[in-house]
Enzyme design. Sequence first.
Site, short mmCIF file in Angstrom:
data_model
loop_
_atom_site.label_atom_id
_atom_site.label_comp_id
_atom_site.label_asym_id
_atom_site.label_seq_id
_atom_site.Cartn_x
_atom_site.Cartn_y
_atom_site.Cartn_z
N LYS A 47 0.84 -1.20 0.00
CA LYS A 47 0.00 0.00 0.00
C LYS A 47 0.88 1.25 0.00
CE LYS A 47 -3.86 1.96 2.70
NZ LYS A 47 -4.71 1.71 3.89
N SER B 69 -9.40 1.68 3.39
CA SER B 69 -8.58 2.42 2.44
C SER B 69 -7.56 1.58 1.68
CB SER B 69 -7.84 3.55 3.17
OG SER B 69 -6.94 3.02 4.15
N SER C 58 -9.92 -0.68 7.39
CA SER C 58 -9.26 -0.41 6.10
C SER C 58 -8.53 -1.60 5.50
CB SER C 58 -8.29 0.76 6.25
OG SER C 58 -9.01 1.97 6.37
#
Length: 502
Positions: A80, A160, A184
């Site tokens: 990420k 996210s 997330s």
Amino acid sequence: MPRYLLAAASMLSLCAPAIAQERGADPSIAQSAEVYAARIAAIDDEQGLNAVIAYDPQPRAKAEAAAGSGPLFGRTVLVKDNIETREWPTTAGSLALADNLTGRDAPLIANIRRAGGVISGKTNLSEWANIRSNGSTSGWSAVGGLARNPHATDRNTCGSSSGSGAAVAAGLAWAAIGTETNGSITCPASVNGVVGFKPSVGLVSRTHVVPISSTQDTAGPMAQTVLDAALLLGAMAGADEADAATMGIPARQQDYTQGLADFSLAGVRIGVMRKQIGNRADLAAVFETALADMERAGAVLVDIEFEPDADMYEASFTVLLFELREEMGKYLRSLPGERMPRSLADLIAFNRANADREMRWFDQDLFELAERTTDRAAYEQARETAQRIAGPETLDALLAEHRVAFLVAPTRGPAWTSDLVNGDNFNGSIGFGSPAAIAGYPHLTVPMGAVERLPVGISFFGPKWADHEVLKAGAAYERARTAVLPRPSLRPWDMQAPEAAE
């Protein structure tokens, strides 16, 4: 897709299960790195999945070099893009950090490399990990655009860790790293049909990770199976003197895959969070099938009726706002290079100056509220309240009162249609992830089936530091699962025939 890429994709689908199970060096692992890169070019770049921001188009040499080391032996991992890696900028999806090439690895990345993992690229995310605005659309960032769900490309990836979930679902890497503050990792894993694990806060270092909350932030693995997630967790976890939360972990586990294949649900008492199943009959039916699978495996199911104390959510929100301003400032001031933002106020000013590119679809009301949240005494009281309610008074109390080893609930509902104009469309009646996120306890989501060809997951919760036990329970359910899992179609939902799920 070009014919050679179709052949490569077919080869990968055939060898992936063997790769996932194989613990030793295997030439096919290095070969798969090349296939994964080809899939990124074909699926993410050409078809516009937007799960990957940057990647190594020729990772095979790195995989071959790492193939002699373990326990990952050259397996590829996408990361990420709020976690620093030495090869690429770390942007958190924002143009404000487009030039944030620090040249350093976060400790969790260094751990993965030492374990023989190959960092193959950076994944898209909800910009600033979805803390900029109440009106955001999950999966969108100014740097990466809108990530699309491989099971239905007009549907959302949740956030996210949007790109990490979509990338694993689409077969763009062996596994990926996400981060979670509250949902997330687990939400994007659930709606993209993959395994996601949010570990106890402190198992994994947060150093050189763009922060929200020192209380709740953690990185965690996302993978196709619980075994793969456990293997990656063992590689990335470890103590870090720069992150006090990682020090003094009781009985730190070294190998999280140990015992997964042998763990039995026979006689294990599992609490079923009945009020957190939600208001969708179709989702409830999928969940009931998962419960029946566990019962057939010998689990003893205990129905629990419980509604969390609303004060927990309010207090946690105060904690996130206060810590965002403080922790973001610390992180930004640590960055090398000139002309970098150094505070949350600098980010707010940047967004205003670049509103046409950064704020076309949603504002920065949460950033602005965090900048005004400066009362330390109120913050400290809120932190004590949130932690006490979420941990001792909710999770610990439920586990003890009902004499259960784990709690289960649906993770989230099926993916909603992405809509940049109107923002996200969450169904708040589904799931029980917030107490674990707020208290810093482990939370595992495992695919349990589909609603209208859209994946949904089941969540497993346990006490603080019971990460290994939670993974074992999830692996046992995975073996007992009877549901047919949907395969990614890489098409919009409304263009799929009903039989596409078969």
